[in-house]
Design a protein around this motif. Structure first.
Motif, short mmCIF file in Angstrom:
data_model
loop_
_atom_site.label_atom_id
_atom_site.label_comp_id
_atom_site.label_asym_id
_atom_site.label_seq_id
_atom_site.Cartn_x
_atom_site.Cartn_y
_atom_site.Cartn_z
N PRO A 109 2.00 -16.27 15.96
CA PRO A 109 3.18 -16.13 16.07
C PRO A 109 2.92 -14.62 14.82
N ASN A 110 3.89 -13.34 15.33
CA ASN A 110 3.28 -12.35 13.93
C ASN A 110 3.99 -12.68 12.56
N PRO A 111 2.16 -12.98 11.59
CA PRO A 111 2.95 -13.29 10.14
C PRO A 111 4.08 -12.22 9.33
N ASP B 59 5.06 -5.01 12.25
CA ASP B 59 3.11 -4.91 12.55
C ASP B 59 2.85 -4.82 11.67
N SER B 60 1.96 -6.08 12.58
CA SER B 60 1.06 -6.37 11.37
C SER B 60 -0.41 -6.46 11.59
N ASP B 61 -1.46 -7.28 10.67
CA ASP B 61 -2.51 -7.37 11.47
C ASP B 61 -3.39 -8.63 11.06
N GLU C 20 -3.70 -0.35 -2.93
CA GLU C 20 -3.83 -0.31 -1.61
C GLU C 20 -3.25 -1.73 -0.63
N VAL C 21 -2.16 -1.69 -0.50
CA VAL C 21 -1.00 -2.78 0.74
C VAL C 21 -2.27 -2.78 2.00
N GLU C 22 -2.43 -1.82 2.53
CA GLU C 22 -3.55 -1.96 3.64
C GLU C 22 -4.31 -2.88 3.81
#
Length: 147
Positions: free
Chosen positions: A98-100, A104-106, A71-73
């Motif tokens: 900064p976008n880690p 796309d990321s959360d 479940e990567v997400e």
């Protein structure tokens, strides 16, 4: 208030892809801002779940499942502990991050429980134990004094 800011994993982080020099520099600058502002209390990246394990509790039974986990997400690739006056302040800091991840990321922001949140269930004896444990941890993690 303290908040845990969770960097959610992606396929790259789970594959063990390391950040490049540009990302490390951007994140280093952001972490410096957090430290100078008195916000950052801790922060670390995590190895992929393939190097970890899960322990499942079912009554008195314990089942260990070695990684990786599919479940990567739902996985975490890193975290910060921030001290902020409010959830909104933590959100404001997160928006500056900064976008880690390369795509796309959360980030997930969760408030950490403090002793006061437990009310009367945290008896004076339990509070003393908690204080003692925190002091022991602080002593164990304190840098050694120069000789």
């Amino acid at each position: 208030m303290r908040f845990m800011v969770l960097v959610k994993a992606d396929r790259n982080s789970e594959a063990g892809v390391m950040p490049d020099e540009r990302m490390l520099a951007e994140m280093g600058r952001f972490n410096e801002e957090l430290v100078k502002a008195g916000v950052m209390q801790a922060g670390e990246g995590l190895h992929p779940s393939s190097k970890g394990a899960r322990v499942r509790f079912s009554g008195s039974e314990r089942t260990v499942t070695p990684g990786p986990f599919p479940e990567v997400e739902q996985l975490v690739a890193g975290f910060w502990i921030w001290k902020c006056a409010s959830l909104q302040e933590a959100i404001d800091w997160a928006r500056r991050c900064p976008n880690p991840m390369p795509g796309d990321s959360d980030l997930e922001i969760r408030q950490i429980f403090e002793a006061e949140d437990f009310g009367e269930a945290l008896t004076p004896e339990l509070r003393a134990q908690e204080d003692r444990l925190r002091a022991d941890v602080a002593q164990q993690t304190a840098p050694l004094a120069p000789r």
